[in-house]
Motif scaffolding. Structure first.
Motif, PDB file in Angstrom:
ATOM      1  N   ASN A 135      40.922  40.182  48.096  1.00  0.00           N
ATOM      2  CA  ASN A 135      41.419  41.390  48.088  1.00  0.00           C
ATOM      3  C   ASN A 135      42.641  41.676  47.435  1.00  0.00           C
ATOM      4  O   ASN A 135      43.555  40.729  47.250  1.00  0.00           O
ATOM      5  CB  ASN A 135      41.898  41.500  49.821  1.00  0.00           C
ATOM      6  CG  ASN A 135      40.705  41.840  50.678  1.00  0.00           C
ATOM      7  OD1 ASN A 135      39.613  42.151  50.476  1.00  0.00           O
ATOM      8  ND2 ASN A 135      40.967  41.303  52.005  1.00  0.00           N
ATOM      9  N   ILE A 147      44.386  48.455  49.339  1.00  0.00           N
ATOM     10  CA  ILE A 147      43.739  46.945  49.183  1.00  0.00           C
ATOM     11  C   ILE A 147      42.505  47.224  48.933  1.00  0.00           C
ATOM     12  O   ILE A 147      41.609  47.852  49.324  1.00  0.00           O
ATOM     13  CB  ILE A 147      44.038  46.284  50.506  1.00  0.00           C
ATOM     14  CG1 ILE A 147      45.578  46.058  51.000  1.00  0.00           C
ATOM     15  CG2 ILE A 147      43.022  44.934  50.414  1.00  0.00           C
ATOM     16  CD1 ILE A 147      45.487  45.795  52.420  1.00  0.00           C
ATOM     17  N   LYS A 149      38.925  45.940  46.871  1.00  0.00           N
ATOM     18  CA  LYS A 149      37.831  44.635  46.567  1.00  0.00           C
ATOM     19  C   LYS A 149      36.772  45.037  45.848  1.00  0.00           C
ATOM     20  O   LYS A 149      36.273  46.168  45.633  1.00  0.00           O
ATOM     21  CB  LYS A 149      37.493  44.143  47.953  1.00  0.00           C
ATOM     22  CG  LYS A 149      36.476  42.808  47.901  1.00  0.00           C
ATOM     23  CD  LYS A 149      35.902  42.162  49.330  1.00  0.00           C
ATOM     24  CE  LYS A 149      35.328  40.950  49.394  1.00  0.00           C
ATOM     25  NZ  LYS A 149      34.981  40.467  50.512  1.00  0.00           N
TER      26      LYS A 149
END
Length: 328
Positions: A135, A147, A149
């Motif tokens: 993350n 955040i 990913k």
């Protein structure tokens, strides 16, 4: 005794035969001969003397010959003595040849001696792998934390495996690019609307330069909204300003208290001066009597005046209202 001598000779002959077969691997030489690998029997003996396993070299030569790769036993022995993994190098050369990937024996041995798995590198070059980033948190210009990913698809760059950076560098650079892309966005809503904008900006930076991999794609797998960092920073700043103001107010209060205490001390000093002056009055009266400047009648008049003054003071005190009521 004769039977014992015969048994001893037979045992000695067996031991000598085993030693001979160990240093002269005839069966391995026959296998190589029928496999089309030209290796001399004396050469196999010298391998034993140099502590090089002949079976490892011969089997590797057989695999390379069957795959159409031209190698010599001297090259394989040299790589083995240097601490390399000969079977892995042969497997890598065969895989690269079948996949039409340019890979020479010198390059393969250099990669192997550098501590990398050359066969895995060739496999990754043929079949790219996906690296999942942890993350990564970034803050947009409106103060909202995002955040993200990502999934990074890479394949090995054979030419840069020696001296090239590994997966850790790829992950660090991609994370840095994600943070930079989110930080350059005016609003977090624009990032949520078009998350592919992050991958496009990151890919334009050429993050695979100097690494052992070539980045094929960067896909944003997930974007979550985090904390309102801007509001949190403003609250922290307001709390800090409040503490500074409280400290300054406390400083002013302490200064006021100090001034008050100083004024009280000065009042006490003034009262002390008055008391000291009042102490000198009887002495002055006595001196006036002795010198004849004050007569007895003058003294009585002064006492009467003092009595009148004390009476007026008592009437003007806290019970003044009560006295007025009695008078009424």
């Amino acid at each position: 005794m004769e039977n014992f001598s015969v048994l001893f000779l037979i045992a000695g002959g067996i031991i000598l035969l085993l030693i001979f077969l160990y240093f002269v691997p005839i069966n391995l030489w026959i296998t190589a001969l029928f496999s089309g690998v030209r290796v001399g029997l004396v050469e196999l003996v010298f391998m034993r003397i140099r502590k090089v396993p002949p079976s490892l070299i011969v089997n590797s030569m057989i695999n390379a010959t069957k795959a159409g790769i031209d190698l010599t036993t001297t090259e394989l022995e040299t790589h083995y003595l240097a601490g390399g993994n000969v079977p892995t190098v042969i497997k890598a050369l065969i895989s690269a040849d079948k996949a039409n990937i340019p890979l020479s024996f010198k390059q393969a041995t250099a990669i192997d001696l550098a501590g990398r798995d050359v066969f895995e590198a060739v496999t990754t070059s043929v079949n790219p792998k996906v690296i999942n980033t942890p993350n990564v948190a970034g803050v947009a210009q409106d103060g909202i934390q995002l955040i993200a990913k990502a999934r990074v698809t890479v394949r090995a760059n054979i030419m840069q495996l020696v001296g090239g950076a590994g997966e850790e560098t790829i992950l660090a650079r991609v994370g840095e690019g994600i943070v930079s892309s989110i930080g350059s966005s005016a609003s977090h809503k624009s990032v949520l609307e078009k998350p592919d904008m992050i991958s496009q900006l990151v890919l334009q930076k050429g993050l695979d330069a100097g690494t052992a991999y070539e980045i094929l794609s960067i896909d944003i797998a997930d974007v979550d909204v985090g904390e309102n960092i801007g509001a949190k920073l403003q609250i922290d700043q307001a709390n800090a300003d409040l503490k500074v103001a409280e400290a300054k107010a406390e400083e002013r209060r302490a200064m006021a208290v100090a001034v008050e205490q100083e004024m009280k001390a000065r009042a006490q000093e003034a009262r002390a001066s008055v008391i000291a002056a009042e102490v000198e009055i009887p002495q002055a009266i006595a001196a006036a009597f002795r010198s004849g400047n004050l007569g007895i009648m003058d003294y009585y008049k002064m006492q009467n005046i003092q009595s009148d003054t004390d009476m007026r003071n008592s009437i003007a005190g806290p019970n003044q209202g009560g006295g007025n009521k009695q008078k009424e």
